[in-house]
Design a protein around this motif. Sequence first.
Motif, PDB file in Angstrom:
ATOM      1  N   ASN A 298      -5.068 -10.070   3.454  1.00  0.00           N
ATOM      2  CA  ASN A 298      -5.608  -9.134   3.091  1.00  0.00           C
ATOM      3  C   ASN A 298      -4.649  -8.068   2.511  1.00  0.00           C
ATOM      4  O   ASN A 298      -3.838  -7.842   3.182  1.00  0.00           O
ATOM      5  N   ILE A 299      -4.940  -7.342   1.378  1.00  0.00           N
ATOM      6  CA  ILE A 299      -3.932  -6.551   0.703  1.00  0.00           C
ATOM      7  C   ILE A 299      -4.216  -5.056   0.448  1.00  0.00           C
ATOM      8  O   ILE A 299      -4.989  -4.971  -0.663  1.00  0.00           O
ATOM      9  N   PRO A 300      -4.263  -4.303   1.393  1.00  0.00           N
ATOM     10  CA  PRO A 300      -4.750  -2.787   1.078  1.00  0.00           C
ATOM     11  C   PRO A 300      -3.793  -2.293   0.217  1.00  0.00           C
ATOM     12  O   PRO A 300      -2.539  -2.432   0.220  1.00  0.00           O
ATOM     13  N   HIS A 301      -4.281  -1.138  -0.516  1.00  0.00           N
ATOM     14  CA  HIS A 301      -3.639  -0.512  -1.432  1.00  0.00           C
ATOM     15  C   HIS A 301      -3.313   0.641  -0.988  1.00  0.00           C
ATOM     16  O   HIS A 301      -2.459   1.435  -1.795  1.00  0.00           O
ATOM     17  N   TYR A 302      -3.606   1.190   0.174  1.00  0.00           N
ATOM     18  CA  TYR A 302      -3.266   2.694   0.653  1.00  0.00           C
ATOM     19  C   TYR A 302      -2.414   2.644   1.437  1.00  0.00           C
ATOM     20  O   TYR A 302      -1.885   1.511   2.152  1.00  0.00           O
ATOM     21  N   GLY A 303      -1.629   3.911   1.664  1.00  0.00           N
ATOM     22  CA  GLY A 303      -0.529   3.981   2.611  1.00  0.00           C
ATOM     23  C   GLY A 303      -1.317   4.042   4.119  1.00  0.00           C
ATOM     24  O   GLY A 303      -2.509   4.132   4.407  1.00  0.00           O
ATOM     25  N   ARG A 304      -0.270   3.760   5.022  1.00  0.00           N
ATOM     26  CA  ARG A 304      -0.559   3.559   6.459  1.00  0.00           C
ATOM     27  C   ARG A 304      -1.725   2.776   6.890  1.00  0.00           C
ATOM     28  O   ARG A 304      -2.413   3.022   7.768  1.00  0.00           O
ATOM     29  N   ASN A 305      -1.686   1.350   6.299  1.00  0.00           N
ATOM     30  CA  ASN A 305      -2.714   0.443   6.392  1.00  0.00           C
ATOM     31  C   ASN A 305      -1.988  -0.521   7.512  1.00  0.00           C
ATOM     32  O   ASN A 305      -0.840  -0.380   7.908  1.00  0.00           O
ATOM     33  N   LYS A 306      -2.943  -1.263   7.973  1.00  0.00           N
ATOM     34  CA  LYS A 306      -2.530  -2.116   9.072  1.00  0.00           C
ATOM     35  C   LYS A 306      -2.603  -3.547   8.736  1.00  0.00           C
ATOM     36  O   LYS A 306      -2.653  -4.515   9.787  1.00  0.00           O
ATOM     37  N   ALA A 307      -2.250  -3.832   7.553  1.00  0.00           N
ATOM     38  CA  ALA A 307      -2.100  -5.230   7.153  1.00  0.00           C
ATOM     39  C   ALA A 307      -0.945  -6.025   7.770  1.00  0.00           C
ATOM     40  O   ALA A 307      -0.159  -5.510   8.437  1.00  0.00           O
TER      41      ALA A 307
ATOM     42  N   GLY B 143       0.657  -1.218   0.047  1.00  0.00           N
ATOM     43  CA  GLY B 143       0.122   0.108   0.046  1.00  0.00           C
ATOM     44  C   GLY B 143       0.858   1.280  -0.200  1.00  0.00           C
ATOM     45  O   GLY B 143       0.501   2.167  -0.682  1.00  0.00           O
ATOM     46  N   GLU B 144       1.885   0.891   0.595  1.00  0.00           N
ATOM     47  CA  GLU B 144       2.801   2.319   0.683  1.00  0.00           C
ATOM     48  C   GLU B 144       3.314   2.824  -0.577  1.00  0.00           C
ATOM     49  O   GLU B 144       3.450   3.969  -1.061  1.00  0.00           O
ATOM     50  N   VAL B 145       3.807   1.799  -1.413  1.00  0.00           N
ATOM     51  CA  VAL B 145       4.355   1.943  -2.792  1.00  0.00           C
ATOM     52  C   VAL B 145       3.184   2.455  -3.620  1.00  0.00           C
ATOM     53  O   VAL B 145       3.355   3.205  -4.295  1.00  0.00           O
ATOM     54  N   ILE B 146       2.014   1.687  -3.692  1.00  0.00           N
ATOM     55  CA  ILE B 146       0.953   2.431  -4.749  1.00  0.00           C
ATOM     56  C   ILE B 146       0.780   3.660  -4.192  1.00  0.00           C
ATOM     57  O   ILE B 146       0.369   4.566  -5.030  1.00  0.00           O
TER      58      ILE B 146
END
Length: 422
Positions: free
Chosen positions: A340-349, A308-311
Motif C-alpha cells: 500500500n502506497i499512501p501519498h500523505y505525510g505521517r502515514n503508517k505504510a 508520502g512525506e516527499v509528496i
Amino acid sequence: MAGNSDVAETTALSCARCGNPAHLQCPKCVELKLPREGAAFCFTQDCFKASWSSHKSVHLKAKLSSLGTDTLREKNSDLLNEGWLYCLKKGQARTPKLPHFDWAGTLRPYPISSRLAVPAHIEQPDWAVDGTPKIEPNSDLQHVVEIKTPDQILRMKETCQIAREVLDAAARVIRPGVTTDEIDRVVHDANYCSCTKDMTGLSYLTMMYLLGGGYPSPLNYHFFPKSCCTSINEVICHGIPDARKLEDGDIVNVDVTVYYKGVHGDLNETFFVGSVDEESQRLVQCTYECLEKAISIVKPGVRFREIGEVINRHATMSGFSVVKSICGHGIGELFHCAPNIPHYGRNKAVGVMKAGQTFTIEPMINAGVWRDRMWPDGWTAVTADGKRSAQFEHTLLVTETGVEVLTARLPSSPNVFPWLSA
C-alpha cells in the motif's frame, strides 16, 4: 436606519485571486445576483482575466440551481431514448433519472452508454464476465510484497509500454466538444484493435499487442462499467466516462490499465482542455512534480512511508492538499496487491523497497481541502468542497541501483505539458 453603502462594501472585500483590496465585481455575478465574496477582483483586471476559466463555473452552478434538475434531464432525453442511463450501485444498476445528491461542485453525472464488448479470443481477467475478482482478494500477495521473476518483469515491461501508448492515443483526442465516452471508446478499441486497422506510427511491440489482443483492466472490475476512468475538474479519481462534452477550461484525468500476457500495466495523466486558468495549471504541474519527486527516492532500502512525506512536503509548500483515502498499490499478475502506497505525510505504510518489486505511485492533489465524497454511482470520488483535483500515475520497478519507470513517456508521446518544453 442607515442604508449600506455599495462602495464601502466593495472596498472591504478582498480580491478572489490575490487577496488585495477589491474594487471590481464580475458583471455576470452581479446579473445573477450572486454573493460578492468570491466575485470581487482587484483594480487592474489581471486577476479577473487569469481566474476567468475557473470562475465562470460559478455561473453554471447558479444556473443549474435555478433551473433545477428537470432541465438537465430534458437535455439528456434523447440519450435516454437511445438506451443511455445514469449509473448507480458501483455499476450494478441504472436509472433514467438524475440521482438526488448534495453536489459539492458544478459538475454533474451524465447518462452512460452500454458496456462495450470484448472479442471472445482475448485473454480476460477473472472478473470480466461476472464483475467479481476471485484470485485477487484472497491472495497472499495482499500481505506480502512480491519479488517479480525475470519473466514477470519482461511481461510487465511489455504491458506497461503498451499502456503508455494507449494513454497517448486517448490524449490525442482530448479537446473541447469531445465526450468522455468517446475517449473511453478510443481506449477500449486500442486494447484489441484488429490487424485490419491502421497501425502507422505504432511501435513493433504495440502492433504485436494489437494483433494478439489485450483487455482493458477496469472493464467490469467490481462492476466498473467502462474501459478507463475519466475524472474532470473536482473529480479526484474513478470518474465514469459518460455523455458530457469536455468544455474549454476543464482539466481531465485519464486513467488507463492494460491486461496483457497475464499482467497489468497502470498509469494516468491529467490534461488541459483548451485554455485553462493559471491556478489549474499550477495545480496540475505541482501534481506532476509530486510524482517526479516521489519517484526520485525509489531504490532498495527506502521505506514505503517516505513516498508520502516527499509528496506531502511539495504539495503543502505549493498551497495544495493531498488526498488521504486513496493510495498507490502493488501490481503485476494482480491488479491491486501489496504494498500500500499512501501519498500523505505521517502515514503508517509498512515495509521497505527491494529490487524486483513493482508498484504504482499516483498522488491526488487538491486545490482545496483533502477530504473526498462519493457520488451516487459508487465510484466517482470528488473533492468535498467542489474545488479541482489533479493526478498523475506511473508503474515502477525497483532495480538493484534505483528505479525504472515502466510507463515512462515515449519520444512519440504527445507534447501536452508546457513545463516539459520550457
